[in-house]
Design a protein around this motif. Structure first.
Motif, short mmCIF file in Angstrom:
data_model
loop_
_atom_site.label_atom_id
_atom_site.label_comp_id
_atom_site.label_asym_id
_atom_site.label_seq_id
_atom_site.Cartn_x
_atom_site.Cartn_y
_atom_site.Cartn_z
N PRO A 51 0.77 -1.42 0.08
CA PRO A 51 0.20 0.02 -0.15
C PRO A 51 0.86 1.47 -0.09
CG PRO A 51 0.10 -0.68 2.23
CD PRO A 51 1.11 -1.91 1.36
N ALA A 52 0.32 2.27 -0.42
CA ALA A 52 0.95 3.66 -0.35
C ALA A 52 0.76 4.13 1.02
CB ALA A 52 0.12 4.69 -1.34
N LEU A 53 -0.38 3.76 1.69
CA LEU A 53 -0.74 4.41 2.88
C LEU A 53 -1.58 3.46 3.79
CD1 LEU A 53 -0.89 7.08 4.68
CD2 LEU A 53 -3.24 7.34 3.60
N VAL A 54 -0.79 3.36 5.24
CA VAL A 54 -1.68 2.45 6.26
C VAL A 54 -2.31 3.38 7.04
CG1 VAL A 54 -1.18 1.07 8.16
CG2 VAL A 54 0.15 0.51 5.97
N VAL A 55 -3.75 3.16 7.16
CA VAL A 55 -4.29 4.28 8.18
C VAL A 55 -4.78 3.35 9.40
CG1 VAL A 55 -6.39 5.66 8.47
CG2 VAL A 55 -5.28 5.33 6.20
N ASP A 56 -4.09 3.63 10.55
CA ASP A 56 -4.19 2.89 11.92
C ASP A 56 -5.56 3.68 12.64
OD1 ASP A 56 -3.84 2.07 14.45
OD2 ASP A 56 -1.66 2.41 14.61
N LEU A 57 -6.32 2.82 13.15
CA LEU A 57 -7.63 3.19 13.65
C LEU A 57 -7.45 3.16 15.17
CD1 LEU A 57 -10.24 0.95 11.91
CD2 LEU A 57 -9.48 3.29 11.32
N GLY A 58 -6.26 2.94 15.64
CA GLY A 58 -5.98 2.74 17.26
C GLY A 58 -6.43 4.10 17.97
N ARG A 59 -6.37 5.32 17.39
CA ARG A 59 -6.68 6.26 18.14
C ARG A 59 -8.19 7.00 18.09
NH1 ARG A 59 -3.36 10.95 16.34
NH2 ARG A 59 -4.22 12.24 18.27
N VAL A 60 -8.83 5.95 17.25
CA VAL A 60 -10.34 6.53 17.17
C VAL A 60 -11.24 5.84 18.13
CG1 VAL A 60 -12.22 6.68 15.47
CG2 VAL A 60 -9.78 6.43 14.56
N GLY A 61 -11.61 6.82 19.27
CA GLY A 61 -12.21 6.38 20.39
C GLY A 61 -13.80 5.88 20.19
N ASP A 62 -14.50 6.08 19.06
CA ASP A 62 -15.81 5.86 19.03
C ASP A 62 -15.92 4.45 18.29
OD1 ASP A 62 -15.19 6.89 16.73
OD2 ASP A 62 -16.84 8.15 16.56
N LEU A 63 -15.35 3.75 17.87
CA LEU A 63 -15.17 2.61 17.08
C LEU A 63 -15.19 1.18 17.74
CD1 LEU A 63 -13.30 3.59 14.13
CD2 LEU A 63 -15.63 3.52 14.28
N GLY A 64 -15.13 1.00 19.08
CA GLY A 64 -14.78 -0.07 19.79
C GLY A 64 -16.16 -0.60 20.46
N GLY A 65 -16.23 -1.65 21.22
CA GLY A 65 -17.30 -2.13 21.91
C GLY A 65 -18.37 -2.89 21.09
N LEU A 66 -19.33 -3.28 22.26
CA LEU A 66 -20.48 -4.23 21.79
C LEU A 66 -21.68 -3.37 22.54
CD1 LEU A 66 -19.33 -7.92 22.22
CD2 LEU A 66 -19.29 -6.43 20.22
N ALA A 67 -22.34 -3.27 21.85
CA ALA A 67 -23.81 -2.55 22.51
C ALA A 67 -25.01 -3.11 21.75
CB ALA A 67 -23.65 -0.91 22.16
N VAL A 68 -26.16 -3.24 22.56
CA VAL A 68 -27.56 -3.65 22.00
C VAL A 68 -28.47 -2.39 21.85
CG1 VAL A 68 -29.58 -5.15 22.62
CG2 VAL A 68 -27.20 -5.99 23.14
N ALA A 69 -28.82 -2.45 20.83
CA ALA A 69 -29.70 -1.32 20.48
C ALA A 69 -30.92 -1.64 19.33
CB ALA A 69 -29.03 0.12 20.18
N GLY A 70 -31.99 -1.33 19.54
CA GLY A 70 -33.06 -1.50 18.50
C GLY A 70 -33.01 -3.06 17.94
N GLY A 71 -33.04 -3.96 18.98
CA GLY A 71 -32.74 -5.27 18.68
C GLY A 71 -31.96 -5.97 17.79
N GLU A 72 -30.65 -5.08 17.83
CA GLU A 72 -29.42 -5.57 17.19
C GLU A 72 -28.35 -5.67 18.21
OE1 GLU A 72 -30.15 -4.24 12.62
OE2 GLU A 72 -29.63 -2.88 14.09
#
Length: 299
Positions: A51-72
């Motif tokens: 790749p020309a570029l690697v984009v690391d998600l490690g600092r994005v704070g709102d992308l983790g976890g499991l949560a139940v909402a709306g039957g999903e």
């Protein structure tokens, strides 16, 4: 081997990730996303991706976890395999299914770093989460330069390591519908070694009215070049009496419709046989799961 040279960024927001992917995808080699890195880093070291570029998600704070909402159950892009292993990761049947699947993913260090959404984004045709996604009619949420969209699991997989994701898009979440409270769930897998990808794996979700099957969902990996539902087997089971005879016939139908490929350690005929056997066993486990739940409620 050493990885090829590439640019590296670690944005702090989803919007910045999308901007980086949009810019990077226009360059020769494009841009790739680093979440857990359990697949990507191997490919980089072997120089199978450049790749020309690697984009690391490690600092994005709102992308983790499991949560139940709306039957999903919403599975964030940085939710790890080990998050699904934990008791109570989801309510009801899905909460019983997830740990059974997760414990078959590679080995503990990989489960500690690898991500569920990353597995789907990588698109390996034998990855266990693909069987779960198609069995439950999950949806994959994405965000790109043109905004957000959602893709059904049935349309997500396009072949080995090919998905519906566009180069400038980020997988932000997987959404798994919660099966009805009375459903039984089963999972079974065959693989060569403890850390291998599945040769064949099957997810079964059964709903019953008395002894009669009212709904059957069968997600299979290893039967084709992508995760698929065993549609003929599902159709046969609806209205059938749950039990060994019906499950054996469902396995025969699933094997008949399977279209596996030859591999050095698993010829196509062997994998087709495994599809039939594992569909039968997964259905048996789903029925046992349903019965044990009924017994607990009656106790």
């Amino acid at each position: 081997m050493k990885s090829p040279s590439f640019g590296y960024v670690a944005p702090a927001s989803t919007a910045d990730v999308v901007d980086a992917l949009t810019t990077g995808s226009a360059a020769p080699g494009g841009a790739v996303v680093l979440a857990g890195g359990q697949s990507l880093l191997v490919e980089l070291h072997h120089r199978r991706v450049r790749p020309a570029l690697v984009v690391d998600l490690g600092r994005v704070g709102d992308l983790g976890g499991l949560a139940v909402a709306g039957g999903e159950l919403h599975v964030g892009a940085l939710a790890r395999h080990r998050d699904a292993e934990r008791p109570g990761a989801a309510p009801g049947p899905l909460g019983r299914l997830l740990p059974r699947v997760a414990e078959h993913v590679a080995h503990p260090p990989v489960r500690a770093r690898g991500t569920i959404a990353g597995s789907l984004a990588w698109g390996h045709p034998a990855a266990e989460w693909g069987a779960v996604a198609v069995a439950l009619d999950a949806r994959v949420d994405l965000r790109g330069a043109g905004g957000g969209r959602s893709v059904a699991a049935a349309d997500w997989f396009r072949g080995p390591h090919r998905t519906a994701r566009r180069p400038d898009e980020l997988v932000t979440a997987l959404r798994l519908p919660l099966p009805p409270a009375g459903a039984g769930v089963g999972f079974v897998e065959h693989r060569r070694t403890a850390a291998s990808y599945a040769g064949v794996a099957v997810v079964a979700v059964l709903e019953l009215e008395g002894p009669v099957v009212t709904s059957a969902r069968l997600g299979v990996v290893g039967a084709a070049d992508r995760p698929e539902r065993a549609a003929a087997a599902e159709g046969f089971l609806r209205g059938a009496e749950a039990g060994e005879a019906a499950f054996a016939r469902a396995g025969e139908l699933a094997a008949r419709d399977a279209d596996p490929v030859d591999e050095p350690h698993q010829p196509a005929d062997h994998r087709r046989h495994l599809v039939g056997v594992l569909v039968r066993r997964a259905l048996g486990r789903a029925l046992a799961d349903r019965r044990s739940t009924d017994e607990e409620e009656d106790a």
